[in-house]
Motif scaffolding. Sequence first.
Motif, PDB file in Angstrom:
ATOM      1  N   LYS A   9       0.818  -1.208   0.000  1.00 38.37           N
ATOM      2  CA  LYS A   9       0.000   0.000   0.000  1.00 38.37           C
ATOM      3  C   LYS A   9       0.858   1.267   0.000  1.00 38.37           C
ATOM      4  N   LEU A  10       2.043   1.200   0.597  1.00 40.79           N
ATOM      5  CA  LEU A  10       2.938   2.356   0.625  1.00 40.79           C
ATOM      6  C   LEU A  10       3.572   2.639  -0.735  1.00 40.79           C
ATOM      7  N   THR A  11       3.889   1.589  -1.467  1.00 38.20           N
ATOM      8  CA  THR A  11       4.619   1.751  -2.726  1.00 38.20           C
ATOM      9  C   THR A  11       3.946   2.724  -3.694  1.00 38.20           C
ATOM     10  N   PRO A  12       2.642   2.566  -3.989  1.00 38.78           N
ATOM     11  CA  PRO A  12       2.040   3.530  -4.920  1.00 38.78           C
ATOM     12  C   PRO A  12       2.009   4.959  -4.365  1.00 38.78           C
ATOM     13  N   LEU A  13       1.922   5.107  -3.050  1.00 44.96           N
ATOM     14  CA  LEU A  13       1.959   6.451  -2.462  1.00 44.96           C
ATOM     15  C   LEU A  13       3.317   7.102  -2.723  1.00 44.96           C
ATOM     16  N   PHE A  14       4.380   6.359  -2.496  1.00 49.46           N
ATOM     17  CA  PHE A  14       5.729   6.869  -2.737  1.00 49.46           C
ATOM     18  C   PHE A  14       5.928   7.168  -4.219  1.00 49.46           C
ATOM     19  N   HIS A  15       5.475   6.253  -5.081  1.00 55.29           N
ATOM     20  CA  HIS A  15       5.617   6.456  -6.528  1.00 55.29           C
ATOM     21  C   HIS A  15       4.913   7.727  -6.970  1.00 55.29           C
ATOM     22  N   ASP A  16       3.708   7.941  -6.462  1.00 53.55           N
ATOM     23  CA  ASP A  16       2.912   9.097  -6.859  1.00 53.55           C
ATOM     24  C   ASP A  16       3.519  10.401  -6.335  1.00 53.55           C
ATOM     25  N   ILE A  17       3.792  10.459  -5.066  1.00 56.97           N
ATOM     26  CA  ILE A  17       4.271  11.707  -4.467  1.00 56.97           C
ATOM     27  C   ILE A  17       5.677  12.056  -4.924  1.00 56.97           C
ATOM     28  N   LEU A  18       6.532  11.063  -5.053  1.00 56.11           N
ATOM     29  CA  LEU A  18       7.908  11.331  -5.466  1.00 56.11           C
ATOM     30  C   LEU A  18       8.072  11.273  -6.981  1.00 56.11           C
ATOM     31  N   ASP A  19       6.986  10.983  -7.687  1.00 51.56           N
ATOM     32  CA  ASP A  19       6.959  10.949  -9.146  1.00 51.56           C
ATOM     33  C   ASP A  19       8.087  10.085  -9.722  1.00 51.56           C
ATOM     34  N   ASP A  20       8.212   8.882  -9.130  1.00 49.17           N
ATOM     35  CA  ASP A  20       9.257   7.960  -9.564  1.00 49.17           C
ATOM     36  C   ASP A  20       8.764   6.527  -9.361  1.00 49.17           C
ATOM     37  N   ASP A  21       8.372   5.890 -10.448  1.00 50.58           N
ATOM     38  CA  ASP A  21       7.848   4.526 -10.378  1.00 50.58           C
ATOM     39  C   ASP A  21       8.925   3.469 -10.226  1.00 50.58           C
ATOM     40  N   THR A  22      10.185   3.869 -10.188  1.00 48.59           N
ATOM     41  CA  THR A  22      11.264   2.894 -10.049  1.00 48.59           C
ATOM     42  C   THR A  22      11.665   2.671  -8.593  1.00 48.59           C
ATOM     43  N   ILE A  23      11.107   3.451  -7.680  1.00 47.09           N
ATOM     44  CA  ILE A  23      11.464   3.312  -6.264  1.00 47.09           C
ATOM     45  C   ILE A  23      10.980   1.968  -5.746  1.00 47.09           C
ATOM     46  N   VAL A  24      11.897   1.253  -5.129  1.00 44.10           N
ATOM     47  CA  VAL A  24      11.577  -0.022  -4.484  1.00 44.10           C
ATOM     48  C   VAL A  24      11.722   0.196  -2.984  1.00 44.10           C
ATOM     49  N   LEU A  25      10.618   0.064  -2.277  1.00 47.70           N
ATOM     50  CA  LEU A  25      10.661   0.286  -0.836  1.00 47.70           C
ATOM     51  C   LEU A  25      11.281  -0.910  -0.129  1.00 47.70           C
ATOM     52  N   THR A  26      12.253  -0.602   0.716  1.00 49.19           N
ATOM     53  CA  THR A  26      12.894  -1.604   1.555  1.00 49.19           C
ATOM     54  C   THR A  26      12.919  -1.051   2.981  1.00 49.19           C
ATOM     55  N   PRO A  27      13.083  -1.912   3.970  1.00 52.36           N
ATOM     56  CA  PRO A  27      13.109  -1.425   5.348  1.00 52.36           C
ATOM     57  C   PRO A  27      14.231  -0.419   5.624  1.00 52.36           C
ATOM     58  N   THR A  28      15.300  -0.465   4.854  1.00 54.65           N
ATOM     59  CA  THR A  28      16.443   0.426   5.118  1.00 54.65           C
ATOM     60  C   THR A  28      16.459   1.683   4.250  1.00 54.65           C
TER      61      THR A  28
END
Length: 84
Positions: A9-28
């Motif tokens: 659920k966080l991934t699309p929020l990050f992609h949208d707000i940061l305008d970068d669909d390549t971001i891969v969320l990791t704990p670090t």
Amino acid sequence: MQQTEIYEKLTPLFHDILDDDTIVLTPTLTADDVPEWDSFNHINLIVAVESHFKIKFQTAELEGLHTVGHLADLIEKKLAAQGR
């Protein structure tokens, strides 16, 4: 809600707000790792997370967020407190 669901659920929020669909969320992952993740976008992320998950963060809680893992843990804790 489990961590894997939170990240999903966080991934699309990050992609949208940061305008970068390549971001891969990791704990670090931190703001230092993502050029677009500045203080303005950080606020936008927090507001989007609160809205999406229907939770509210306290200022003291936000001060302890240094990684995406910390954010996911806090979301999980807040949802558990609500019985979700």
